[in-house]
Design an enzyme around this catalytic site. Sequence first.
Site, PDB file in Angstrom:
ATOM      1  CE1 TYR A  33       1.202  -0.286   4.381  1.00  0.00           C
ATOM      2  CE2 TYR A  33       0.196   1.890   4.358  1.00  0.00           C
ATOM      3  CZ  TYR A  33       1.003   0.951   4.965  1.00  0.00           C
ATOM      4  OH  TYR A  33       1.625   1.259   6.151  1.00  0.00           O
ATOM      5  NE  ARG A  52       6.904   4.214   0.401  1.00  0.00           N
ATOM      6  CZ  ARG A  52       6.653   5.000   1.441  1.00  0.00           C
ATOM      7  NH1 ARG A  52       7.616   5.308   2.284  1.00  0.00           N
ATOM      8  NH2 ARG A  52       5.445   5.493   1.647  1.00  0.00           N
ATOM      9  NE  ARG A 100      -5.718 -19.659   4.187  1.00  0.00           N
ATOM     10  CZ  ARG A 100      -4.847 -20.516   4.696  1.00  0.00           C
ATOM     11  NH1 ARG A 100      -4.872 -21.782   4.335  1.00  0.00           N
ATOM     12  NH2 ARG A 100      -3.940 -20.103   5.566  1.00  0.00           N
ATOM     13  CG  HIS A 102       0.471 -20.960   2.492  1.00  0.00           C
ATOM     14  ND1 HIS A 102      -0.639 -21.731   2.742  1.00  0.00           N
ATOM     15  CD2 HIS A 102       0.791 -20.374   3.663  1.00  0.00           C
ATOM     16  CE1 HIS A 102      -0.969 -21.636   4.021  1.00  0.00           C
ATOM     17  NE2 HIS A 102      -0.118 -20.803   4.607  1.00  0.00           N
ATOM     18  CE  LYS A 147       3.299   3.208   3.171  1.00  0.00           C
ATOM     19  NZ  LYS A 147       3.421   3.171   4.620  1.00  0.00           N
ATOM     20  CD  GLU A 180      10.097   1.694  10.331  1.00  0.00           C
ATOM     21  OE1 GLU A 180       9.891   2.644   9.560  1.00  0.00           O
ATOM     22  OE2 GLU A 180      10.141   0.512   9.963  1.00  0.00           O
ATOM     23  CG  LEU A 205       8.416   2.442   4.659  1.00  0.00           C
ATOM     24  CD1 LEU A 205       8.200   1.273   3.702  1.00  0.00           C
ATOM     25  CD2 LEU A 205       7.097   3.126   4.942  1.00  0.00           C
TER      26      LEU A 205
HETATM   27  N1  PDD Z   1       2.934   5.002   7.381  1.00  0.00           N
HETATM   28  N2  PDD Z   1       7.599   3.792   8.876  1.00  0.00           N
HETATM   29  C1  PDD Z   1       6.492   3.037   8.822  1.00  0.00           C
HETATM   30  C2  PDD Z   1       6.500   1.679   9.441  1.00  0.00           C
HETATM   31  C3  PDD Z   1       5.342   3.528   8.164  1.00  0.00           C
HETATM   32  O1  PDD Z   1       4.232   2.768   8.087  1.00  0.00           O
HETATM   33  C4  PDD Z   1       5.367   4.831   7.604  1.00  0.00           C
HETATM   34  C5  PDD Z   1       4.166   5.413   6.896  1.00  0.00           C
HETATM   35  C6  PDD Z   1       6.550   5.587   7.718  1.00  0.00           C
HETATM   36  C7  PDD Z   1       6.663   6.969   7.124  1.00  0.00           C
HETATM   37  O2  PDD Z   1       6.625   6.913   5.714  1.00  0.00           O
HETATM   38  P1  PDD Z   1       6.072   8.138   4.832  1.00  0.00           P
HETATM   39  O3  PDD Z   1       6.905   9.303   5.192  1.00  0.00           O
HETATM   40  O4  PDD Z   1       6.296   7.679   3.416  1.00  0.00           O
HETATM   41  O5  PDD Z   1       4.623   8.309   5.188  1.00  0.00           O
HETATM   42  C8  PDD Z   1       7.639   5.033   8.353  1.00  0.00           C
HETATM   43  C9  PDD Z   1       1.705   5.419   6.741  1.00  0.00           C
HETATM   44  C10 PDD Z   1       1.475   6.882   6.849  1.00  0.00           C
HETATM   45  C11 PDD Z   1       0.565   4.574   7.301  1.00  0.00           C
HETATM   46  O6  PDD Z   1       0.775   3.372   7.421  1.00  0.00           O
HETATM   47  O7  PDD Z   1      -0.513   5.107   7.588  1.00  0.00           O
END
Ligand code: PDD
Length: 292
Positions: A33, A52, A100, A102, A147, A180, A205
Amino acid sequence: MPRTAYVNGRYLSHAKAAVHIEDRGYQFADGVYEVVPVHNGILVDESLHLDRLERSLGELRIAMPMRREALKLISREVMRRNHLSNGFLYLQITRGVAPRDHKFPVAAKPAVVMTVRQMKPASKEKLEAGVSVITVPDIRWARRDIKSVSLLPNCLAKQQAHEAGALEAWMVDGEGQVTEGTSTNAWIITQDNVLVTRNANQDILNGITRVALLERVAEEGVTFEERSFTVEEALSAKEAFITSSTNYVMPVTAIDGKAVGNGHPGLLTMKLREAYVSYIESAGAGRAKTAA
Ligand code: PDD
């Protein structure tokens, strides 16, 4: 106003929009996403988000469901139908619907969902107070650079933060280093005014806000280091903040209930927030980058 969502080729009422029960996103979290901020009607750093997205899909061997231009057209149409001026676009692509099993289905078609959500910018009060974070062990998989919609450890940690009266949880790896936040990147400013954020490899990320802010940091002539830091170092830092598409640059004023610096948002943090906001508001930034 009724909301509209895009689901696999159709614009549907948000309340009735649905995917199939055997969508692999639903059964295996087999999808990716993006959350793209929308500021004054502009998709901020859209190209970086699409880069990304393509990378995440590539790492999972999911095909791009359509050309970038088509994704851009649909995102604008979803924004238009929802009269979105400020908030964010949510874009999700899964491997698709299949019985379903895997291993990858031979013929599944990637499934595409887009929604938008109106969101007010952070209030003056919130910015003046800053936010609190707690620290928790990072129990995620080893490919946090993708992501993926597989966010269960993030949800558990965010709930823990919420129950502790904090906005975010900073996750800590086996070596005691902060990776993070659950949905944000983590930053500190040392007593010597050095800005520190973890280097982007498979452990975190690589936030688009992080990337865009590092460019502003270089322009502002701020000294910075991309390296990991411990919770102890964060607790002795002068300032701390988080970044994300929904928070932009948000000061952190407490970690695990202990004040960061003087317990108020830091001066450099707020200067960087201003630099980031003027970047996204400048005619060039978002628009130039969203141009085809
Ligand atoms: N999250 N780290 C993680 C684990 C994240 O899920 C996100 C973003 C970030 C920051 O990334 P960016 O600057 O590209 O938004 C760092 C989004 C906002 C979410 O899951 O809602």
